[in-house]
Design an enzyme around this catalytic site. Sequence first.
Site, PDB file in Angstrom:
ATOM      1  N   VAL A  71      34.828  68.314  43.681  1.00 25.80           N
ATOM      2  CA  VAL A  71      35.151  68.560  45.093  1.00 25.80           C
ATOM      3  C   VAL A  71      36.537  68.057  45.485  1.00 25.80           C
ATOM      4  O   VAL A  71      37.060  68.432  46.533  1.00 25.80           O
ATOM      5  CB  VAL A  71      34.094  67.948  46.058  1.00 25.80           C
ATOM      6  CG1 VAL A  71      32.727  68.581  45.850  1.00 25.80           C
ATOM      7  CG2 VAL A  71      34.044  66.430  45.962  1.00 25.80           C
ATOM      8  N   ASN A  97      27.798  67.163  50.261  1.00 27.12           N
ATOM      9  CA  ASN A  97      27.031  65.942  49.982  1.00 27.12           C
ATOM     10  C   ASN A  97      27.751  64.995  49.024  1.00 27.12           C
ATOM     11  O   ASN A  97      27.551  63.782  49.107  1.00 27.12           O
ATOM     12  CB  ASN A  97      25.673  66.345  49.396  1.00 27.12           C
ATOM     13  CG  ASN A  97      24.974  65.187  48.726  1.00 27.12           C
ATOM     14  OD1 ASN A  97      24.394  64.330  49.383  1.00 27.12           O
ATOM     15  ND2 ASN A  97      25.042  65.145  47.386  1.00 27.12           N
ATOM     16  N   SER A 149      27.388  59.025  56.986  1.00 27.01           N
ATOM     17  CA  SER A 149      26.761  57.739  56.661  1.00 27.01           C
ATOM     18  C   SER A 149      26.660  56.926  57.943  1.00 27.01           C
ATOM     19  O   SER A 149      27.400  57.192  58.902  1.00 27.01           O
ATOM     20  CB  SER A 149      27.634  56.987  55.648  1.00 27.01           C
ATOM     21  OG  SER A 149      27.192  55.650  55.517  1.00 27.01           O
ATOM     22  N   TYR A 162      35.579  52.979  52.429  1.00 25.88           N
ATOM     23  CA  TYR A 162      34.498  53.974  52.576  1.00 25.88           C
ATOM     24  C   TYR A 162      34.213  54.323  54.043  1.00 25.88           C
ATOM     25  O   TYR A 162      34.155  55.511  54.396  1.00 25.88           O
ATOM     26  CB  TYR A 162      33.261  53.438  51.861  1.00 25.88           C
ATOM     27  CG  TYR A 162      32.012  54.284  51.895  1.00 25.88           C
ATOM     28  CD1 TYR A 162      31.846  55.389  51.049  1.00 25.88           C
ATOM     29  CD2 TYR A 162      30.952  53.956  52.744  1.00 25.88           C
ATOM     30  CE1 TYR A 162      30.672  56.138  51.060  1.00 25.88           C
ATOM     31  CE2 TYR A 162      29.782  54.703  52.763  1.00 25.88           C
ATOM     32  CZ  TYR A 162      29.644  55.784  51.924  1.00 25.88           C
ATOM     33  OH  TYR A 162      28.485  56.522  51.945  1.00 25.88           O
ATOM     34  N   LYS A 166      34.351  57.942  55.945  1.00 26.64           N
ATOM     35  CA  LYS A 166      33.128  58.480  56.569  1.00 26.64           C
ATOM     36  C   LYS A 166      33.301  58.655  58.086  1.00 26.64           C
ATOM     37  O   LYS A 166      32.704  59.554  58.667  1.00 26.64           O
ATOM     38  CB  LYS A 166      31.931  57.588  56.242  1.00 26.64           C
ATOM     39  CG  LYS A 166      31.476  57.680  54.771  1.00 26.64           C
ATOM     40  CD  LYS A 166      30.872  59.041  54.428  1.00 26.64           C
ATOM     41  CE  LYS A 166      30.236  59.070  53.048  1.00 26.64           C
ATOM     42  NZ  LYS A 166      29.694  60.408  52.703  1.00 26.64           N
ATOM     43  N   ILE A 195      19.429  54.694  51.465  1.00 19.66           N
ATOM     44  CA  ILE A 195      18.528  55.656  50.835  1.00 19.66           C
ATOM     45  C   ILE A 195      18.422  55.290  49.354  1.00 19.66           C
ATOM     46  O   ILE A 195      19.432  54.932  48.718  1.00 19.66           O
ATOM     47  CB  ILE A 195      19.071  57.099  50.975  1.00 19.66           C
ATOM     48  CG1 ILE A 195      19.373  57.439  52.450  1.00 19.66           C
ATOM     49  CG2 ILE A 195      18.098  58.102  50.359  1.00 19.66           C
ATOM     50  CD1 ILE A 195      18.174  57.475  53.385  1.00 19.66           C
TER      51      ILE A 195
HETATM   52  P1  NDP Z   1      24.566  59.641  44.039  1.00 16.74           P
HETATM   53  O1  NDP Z   1      25.675  58.847  43.432  1.00 16.74           O
HETATM   54  O2  NDP Z   1      23.185  59.386  43.593  1.00 16.74           O
HETATM   55  O3  NDP Z   1      24.874  61.199  43.865  1.00 16.74           O
HETATM   56  C1  NDP Z   1      26.135  61.689  44.174  1.00 16.74           C
HETATM   57  C2  NDP Z   1      26.392  62.915  43.357  1.00 16.74           C
HETATM   58  O4  NDP Z   1      27.702  63.393  43.684  1.00 16.74           O
HETATM   59  C3  NDP Z   1      26.384  62.617  41.869  1.00 16.74           C
HETATM   60  O5  NDP Z   1      25.654  63.613  41.198  1.00 16.74           O
HETATM   61  C4  NDP Z   1      27.849  62.682  41.485  1.00 16.74           C
HETATM   62  O6  NDP Z   1      28.080  63.151  40.179  1.00 16.74           O
HETATM   63  C5  NDP Z   1      28.360  63.705  42.475  1.00 16.74           C
HETATM   64  N1  NDP Z   1      29.805  63.628  42.593  1.00 16.74           N
HETATM   65  C6  NDP Z   1      30.579  62.516  42.631  1.00 16.74           C
HETATM   66  N2  NDP Z   1      31.870  62.853  42.684  1.00 16.74           N
HETATM   67  C7  NDP Z   1      31.917  64.203  42.688  1.00 16.74           C
HETATM   68  C8  NDP Z   1      32.959  65.149  42.717  1.00 16.74           C
HETATM   69  N3  NDP Z   1      34.244  64.757  42.732  1.00 16.74           N
HETATM   70  N4  NDP Z   1      32.657  66.458  42.699  1.00 16.74           N
HETATM   71  C9  NDP Z   1      31.365  66.875  42.653  1.00 16.74           C
HETATM   72  N5  NDP Z   1      30.321  66.029  42.606  1.00 16.74           N
HETATM   73  C10 NDP Z   1      30.600  64.702  42.620  1.00 16.74           C
HETATM   74  O7  NDP Z   1      24.745  59.459  45.630  1.00 16.74           O
HETATM   75  P2  NDP Z   1      23.720  59.667  46.830  1.00 16.74           P
HETATM   76  O8  NDP Z   1      22.817  60.795  46.547  1.00 16.74           O
HETATM   77  O9  NDP Z   1      23.189  58.367  47.218  1.00 16.74           O
HETATM   78  O10 NDP Z   1      24.760  60.067  47.988  1.00 16.74           O
HETATM   79  C11 NDP Z   1      24.981  61.384  48.410  1.00 16.74           C
HETATM   80  C12 NDP Z   1      25.785  61.339  49.688  1.00 16.74           C
HETATM   81  O11 NDP Z   1      25.097  60.559  50.653  1.00 16.74           O
HETATM   82  C13 NDP Z   1      27.164  60.708  49.542  1.00 16.74           C
HETATM   83  O12 NDP Z   1      28.087  61.412  50.366  1.00 16.74           O
HETATM   84  C14 NDP Z   1      26.964  59.316  50.083  1.00 16.74           C
HETATM   85  O13 NDP Z   1      28.159  58.758  50.583  1.00 16.74           O
HETATM   86  C15 NDP Z   1      25.971  59.583  51.187  1.00 16.74           C
HETATM   87  N6  NDP Z   1      25.198  58.429  51.599  1.00 16.74           N
HETATM   88  C16 NDP Z   1      24.326  57.818  50.729  1.00 16.74           C
HETATM   89  C17 NDP Z   1      23.584  56.734  51.147  1.00 16.74           C
HETATM   90  C18 NDP Z   1      22.618  56.017  50.270  1.00 16.74           C
HETATM   91  O14 NDP Z   1      22.097  54.973  50.676  1.00 16.74           O
HETATM   92  N7  NDP Z   1      22.325  56.497  49.078  1.00 16.74           N
HETATM   93  C19 NDP Z   1      23.724  56.215  52.523  1.00 16.74           C
HETATM   94  C20 NDP Z   1      24.660  56.936  53.332  1.00 16.74           C
HETATM   95  C21 NDP Z   1      25.352  58.004  52.876  1.00 16.74           C
HETATM   96  P3  NDP Z   1      28.439  62.102  38.978  1.00 16.74           P
HETATM   97  O15 NDP Z   1      27.218  61.272  38.839  1.00 16.74           O
HETATM   98  O16 NDP Z   1      28.720  62.981  37.823  1.00 16.74           O
HETATM   99  O17 NDP Z   1      29.618  61.326  39.458  1.00 16.74           O
END
Ligand code: NDP
Length: 264
Positions: A71, A97, A149, A162, A166, A195
């Site tokens: 992304v 996301n 977030s 961060y 956000k 989460i």
């Molecule tokens: P995870 O780290 O579990 O998943 C994030 C995914 O995004 C991973 O599969 C990762 O791939 C992928 N990713 C990272 N960089 C890129 C990129 N440059 N291009 C495409 N894909 C990418 O995170 P969450 O599911 O927890 O978070 C998802 C969203 O929710 C994020 O925006 C996060 O900031 C937001 N969020 C999460 C919270 C939480 O408590 N979990 C709370 C608030 C917001 P890879 O593993 O290969 O890097």
Amino acid sequence: MNRLADKVAMITGAGRGIGAAIALAFAREGAAVVLAELDLDMAQQTAKQIENACAANGVSGARVRAVQTDVTLSASVQHAVGEAEHAFGKIDVLVNNAGINVFCDPLTMTDDDWRRCFAVDLDGVWNGCRAVLPGMVERRAGSIVNIASTHSFKIIPGCFPYPVAKHGVIGLTRALGIEYAPRNVRVNAIAPGYIETQLTLDWWNGQADPVAAKQATLDLQPMGRIGQPEEVAMTAVFLASDEAPFINASCITVDGGRSALYHD
Ligand code: NDP
């Protein structure tokens, strides 16, 4: 079921965590889904799991594709959108996301930390919006859901930059929501609190005492627990669907009430 019938959705960072839960929830509601993910192997495995889960729930022939996407690179996102349109003809829903935690002390943070954070957490959202908006504007229909977030409006010391990125996601959501409202394109955000995903596990595991860190997080929660990815996904289904036609330029908080609490 079928709340997203006939819709095509692209979800960035959908290989795991919240993105994977959103992709599954969308597919269960009848959408064709494109998992735009950095790690193609992981995305393909997740796509397979979604197909199997849909079949087990009586949704046969789920339409799921995985596309390698970074992304941070607009050309990569444009390519993913092209692949999605080639496979399914259009994109009705985009969920931006993909995101990373970059938690630093402001004055010891490197330039690279700053750039890495903004490249994924803010530029990545804009790259997605820019790639799908022309098609949505042309069809006069579309829903973009940006995963923000509670850091979009609350600050925890030592978590820089961060929350800056956000906060920007909310600004982008509001600006584009207003810009494209006359074309019937809605742009909204979801602000999750804690989460249970790999991101959160990594943060706990990075602390001196991971068990104590997890307990400290739980102690902060009004509901006595943190959220599950599926609970964010339910909100994404709502915003993506035709059940939210007048919700635009808004942000829905999914944090069990934590951000409403003044202090313990
Ligand atoms: P995870 O780290 O579990 O998943 C994030 C995914 O995004 C991973 O599969 C990762 O791939 C992928 N990713 C990272 N960089 C890129 C990129 N440059 N291009 C495409 N894909 C990418 O995170 P969450 O599911 O927890 O978070 C998802 C969203 O929710 C994020 O925006 C996060 O900031 C937001 N969020 C999460 C919270 C939480 O408590 N979990 C709370 C608030 C917001 P890879 O593993 O290969 O890097």
